[in-house]
Design an enzyme around this catalytic site. Sequence first.
Site, PDB file in Angstrom:
ATOM      1  N   GLY A 169      50.124  42.686  44.582  1.00 54.65           N
ATOM      2  CA  GLY A 169      50.076  43.747  43.576  1.00 54.65           C
ATOM      3  C   GLY A 169      51.379  44.512  43.595  1.00 54.65           C
ATOM      4  O   GLY A 169      52.122  44.466  44.576  1.00 54.65           O
ATOM      5  N   CYS A 211      50.356  39.152  50.523  1.00 56.18           N
ATOM      6  CA  CYS A 211      51.379  40.133  50.158  1.00 56.18           C
ATOM      7  C   CYS A 211      50.798  41.554  50.222  1.00 56.18           C
ATOM      8  O   CYS A 211      50.497  42.042  51.300  1.00 56.18           O
ATOM      9  CB  CYS A 211      51.958  39.788  48.786  1.00 56.18           C
ATOM     10  SG  CYS A 211      53.470  40.685  48.436  1.00 56.18           S
ATOM     11  N   TYR A 212      50.597  42.210  49.081  1.00 59.07           N
ATOM     12  CA  TYR A 212      49.991  43.554  49.110  1.00 59.07           C
ATOM     13  C   TYR A 212      48.667  43.526  49.872  1.00 59.07           C
ATOM     14  O   TYR A 212      48.344  44.458  50.618  1.00 59.07           O
ATOM     15  CB  TYR A 212      49.759  44.031  47.671  1.00 59.07           C
ATOM     16  CG  TYR A 212      49.151  45.423  47.568  1.00 59.07           C
ATOM     17  CD1 TYR A 212      49.961  46.546  47.560  1.00 59.07           C
ATOM     18  CD2 TYR A 212      47.768  45.591  47.482  1.00 59.07           C
ATOM     19  CE1 TYR A 212      49.420  47.825  47.463  1.00 59.07           C
ATOM     20  CE2 TYR A 212      47.209  46.855  47.385  1.00 59.07           C
ATOM     21  CZ  TYR A 212      48.046  47.972  47.381  1.00 59.07           C
ATOM     22  OH  TYR A 212      47.488  49.218  47.283  1.00 59.07           O
ATOM     23  N   HIS A 234      53.704  34.145  49.168  1.00 58.04           N
ATOM     24  CA  HIS A 234      52.723  33.728  48.154  1.00 58.04           C
ATOM     25  C   HIS A 234      52.401  32.237  48.283  1.00 58.04           C
ATOM     26  O   HIS A 234      53.152  31.401  47.787  1.00 58.04           O
ATOM     27  CB  HIS A 234      53.268  34.014  46.756  1.00 58.04           C
ATOM     28  CG  HIS A 234      53.309  35.471  46.453  1.00 58.04           C
ATOM     29  ND1 HIS A 234      52.216  36.165  45.988  1.00 58.04           N
ATOM     30  CD2 HIS A 234      54.292  36.387  46.601  1.00 58.04           C
ATOM     31  CE1 HIS A 234      52.524  37.437  45.839  1.00 58.04           C
ATOM     32  NE2 HIS A 234      53.781  37.597  46.214  1.00 58.04           N
ATOM     33  N   GLU A 268      50.231  30.658  46.714  1.00 51.91           N
ATOM     34  CA  GLU A 268      49.689  30.124  45.465  1.00 51.91           C
ATOM     35  C   GLU A 268      50.746  29.591  44.511  1.00 51.91           C
ATOM     36  O   GLU A 268      50.431  28.903  43.553  1.00 51.91           O
ATOM     37  CB  GLU A 268      48.850  31.205  44.762  1.00 51.91           C
ATOM     38  CG  GLU A 268      49.625  32.392  44.195  1.00 51.91           C
ATOM     39  CD  GLU A 268      49.919  33.494  45.217  1.00 51.91           C
ATOM     40  OE1 GLU A 268      49.850  33.214  46.428  1.00 51.91           O
ATOM     41  OE2 GLU A 268      50.228  34.627  44.799  1.00 51.91           O
ATOM     42  N   SER A 309      37.279  28.165  15.761  1.00 55.58           N
ATOM     43  CA  SER A 309      38.608  28.387  15.204  1.00 55.58           C
ATOM     44  C   SER A 309      39.277  27.066  14.882  1.00 55.58           C
ATOM     45  O   SER A 309      40.319  27.045  14.257  1.00 55.58           O
ATOM     46  CB  SER A 309      39.456  29.150  16.212  1.00 55.58           C
ATOM     47  OG  SER A 309      39.709  28.314  17.325  1.00 55.58           O
ATOM     48  N   GLY A 310      38.691  25.981  15.342  1.00 60.21           N
ATOM     49  CA  GLY A 310      39.351  24.699  15.186  1.00 60.21           C
ATOM     50  C   GLY A 310      40.122  24.341  16.441  1.00 60.21           C
ATOM     51  O   GLY A 310      40.543  23.202  16.626  1.00 60.21           O
ATOM     52  N   GLY A 311      40.297  25.302  17.323  1.00 65.08           N
ATOM     53  CA  GLY A 311      40.984  25.041  18.586  1.00 65.08           C
ATOM     54  C   GLY A 311      40.036  24.390  19.596  1.00 65.08           C
ATOM     55  O   GLY A 311      38.840  24.223  19.326  1.00 65.08           O
ATOM     56  N   VAL A 312      40.598  24.058  20.733  1.00 62.87           N
ATOM     57  CA  VAL A 312      39.841  23.349  21.756  1.00 62.87           C
ATOM     58  C   VAL A 312      38.700  24.218  22.316  1.00 62.87           C
ATOM     59  O   VAL A 312      37.565  23.761  22.457  1.00 62.87           O
ATOM     60  CB  VAL A 312      40.776  22.963  22.925  1.00 62.87           C
ATOM     61  CG1 VAL A 312      40.014  22.249  24.023  1.00 62.87           C
ATOM     62  CG2 VAL A 312      41.917  22.125  22.427  1.00 62.87           C
ATOM     63  N   ASP A 313      39.001  25.471  22.597  1.00 65.15           N
ATOM     64  CA  ASP A 313      38.045  26.301  23.333  1.00 65.15           C
ATOM     65  C   ASP A 313      36.742  26.482  22.568  1.00 65.15           C
ATOM     66  O   ASP A 313      35.659  26.271  23.106  1.00 65.15           O
ATOM     67  CB  ASP A 313      38.649  27.685  23.618  1.00 65.15           C
ATOM     68  CG  ASP A 313      40.047  27.572  24.168  1.00 65.15           C
ATOM     69  OD1 ASP A 313      40.344  26.523  24.764  1.00 65.15           O
ATOM     70  OD2 ASP A 313      40.843  28.505  23.990  1.00 65.15           O
ATOM     71  N   SER A 314      36.863  26.876  21.297  1.00 62.56           N
ATOM     72  CA  SER A 314      35.630  27.140  20.563  1.00 62.56           C
ATOM     73  C   SER A 314      34.894  25.845  20.279  1.00 62.56           C
ATOM     74  O   SER A 314      33.659  25.820  20.220  1.00 62.56           O
ATOM     75  CB  SER A 314      35.924  27.921  19.284  1.00 62.56           C
ATOM     76  OG  SER A 314      36.836  27.222  18.483  1.00 62.56           O
ATOM     77  N   LYS A 358      42.390  26.754  30.735  1.00 62.05           N
ATOM     78  CA  LYS A 358      42.504  25.785  29.644  1.00 62.05           C
ATOM     79  C   LYS A 358      42.334  24.333  30.105  1.00 62.05           C
ATOM     80  O   LYS A 358      41.619  23.561  29.484  1.00 62.05           O
ATOM     81  CB  LYS A 358      43.884  25.937  29.012  1.00 62.05           C
ATOM     82  CG  LYS A 358      44.024  25.227  27.712  1.00 62.05           C
ATOM     83  CD  LYS A 358      43.668  26.193  26.642  1.00 62.05           C
ATOM     84  CE  LYS A 358      43.654  25.615  25.284  1.00 62.05           C
ATOM     85  NZ  LYS A 358      43.286  26.668  24.324  1.00 62.05           N
TER      86      LYS A 358
END
Length: 512
Positions: A54, A81-82, A168, A170, A222-227, A368
Amino acid sequence: MHELVAVLDFGSQYAQLISRRIRECGVYCEIIPHDLPASELRALGPKAIVLSGGPASVLEEDHPGLDPAIFELGIPVLGICYGLQLTARMLGGRLERGLAREYGPAAIDIDDTGRLFAGLEDRLDVWMSHGDHVSVPPHGFTILAHTPTCQVAAMGDDNRKIYGVQFHPEVVHTPRGKEILRNFLFTIARCSGEWTMKGFIEESIRAIRAEVGNGKVICGMSGGVDSAVVAALINRAIGNQMTAIFVDNGVLRAGEAEEIRDTFTDVYPLNLDIVNASEKFFAALSGVTDPEDKRKIIGRTFIDVFYGEAARIGGADYLAQGTLYPDVIESRSAKGGPSATIKSHHNVGGLPEDLRFTLIEPLKELFKDEVRLLGRELGMPDSILQRQPFPGPGLAVRILGEVTKENVAILQEADRRVSEEMVKWEGYRDVWQSFAVLLPVKTVGVMGDERTYANVIAVRAVQSMDGMTADWVRMPHELLARISTRIINEVKGVNRVVYDISPKPPSTIEWE
Ligand code: XMP
């Protein structure tokens, strides 16, 4: 229920990355506000707790803290870290303010090759980013690693199973970081690593059925992948109790509505309803130039359309949408969380306070690439899953300035040419997004013997893992030349094309 690792978020830009890495190890993980009381945290039943980094300093007053009882829960803790500094401070260690912020690559020497660093070399390349450092670890802790300038690069207390690292693990710049996390998760916290997409689907279906009962759900597509993946998942859970609604808002890409209709009636049939509401959107956007205003107006207009459709199908209490984890984190920070607000974007930003639907967001814990895996598991074809992300507010955030029908038409034509040329390129699969942006300036040109004074199109193409960071695509000059020639020659009203060479950060992917 799957086993959970809780990442307490102290406002690190890397909290999501920590979460990704942990999930890559097959362990489910969630980011949780740092001030959650220990009793509530225990109720979630985490197998392990990670304290993120942080931007604050624990040596300053009012730094973000944590319920000290969390250290008494008997659940293994890893501070990063923090998170390490806070652990040291709260458990009685000594901290020193750094004279300069140490930022960048460093090499740590390992003092204890067991537990956290088991199976690794004696010296490891790591990524450091800190101002303060721990000079004396708390009672009961031993130093596990150091550098010439940082006495406590890692520390641990095997009895209480509390550990901390100053660097870090990650980020990719810590090449052995994943092994360090694996040691923590599997050797120290004894996680089983059995989290899979199949399990996620079963759990989601159970949860959706339990929540919705006999109710009706509308799913904004929306036509996108997620929806699309949300709609498929909910369809799997409750069949035609769900109606997927695709709103033609007038700011779609060329041919998009037709493509969506074909895809979800033939290729992957869903209970789909296409609503043409473009006039409503254009009217609402008339005269609006501020990007935030545009997003909010579009969000509200979507909801209005959904209310209308809900009434038309005889009432629906639930609205499903493809909110992903990064959206949740960004909207959380927009509501005053520890990390900074970047844009009030995404599905969540535009929703009215008094929304009359209960939201269903089954993907809100996923990234994603995980959504694509989920879609694959649901039998969805690549033609849907490999589509580039497309923002909910559509071309409205790629038309800088006022959104008019004329501007949309110009941008659609330019954008279609970018897409047509990009998909032919062999590097296309690695492109996260590629599109055209219409700038609110006119420049002078010459066509034949005529002077022109016309619009500028910016071409944007980026590579990214999850949209949080991105870099511009080093595409061949010949490809850029083809795109430019086609746009300038074929799109009326454009006489200049530029290529955007800005990474995110500091720029964003969309121009608004
Ligand atoms: P930025 O511009 O913030 O975008 O770098 C990151 C990713 O998010 C998409 N994006 C949106 N998606 N509603 C969405 O559904 C929005 O309001 C929105 N704004 C940006 C963007 O296309 C990129 O993939």
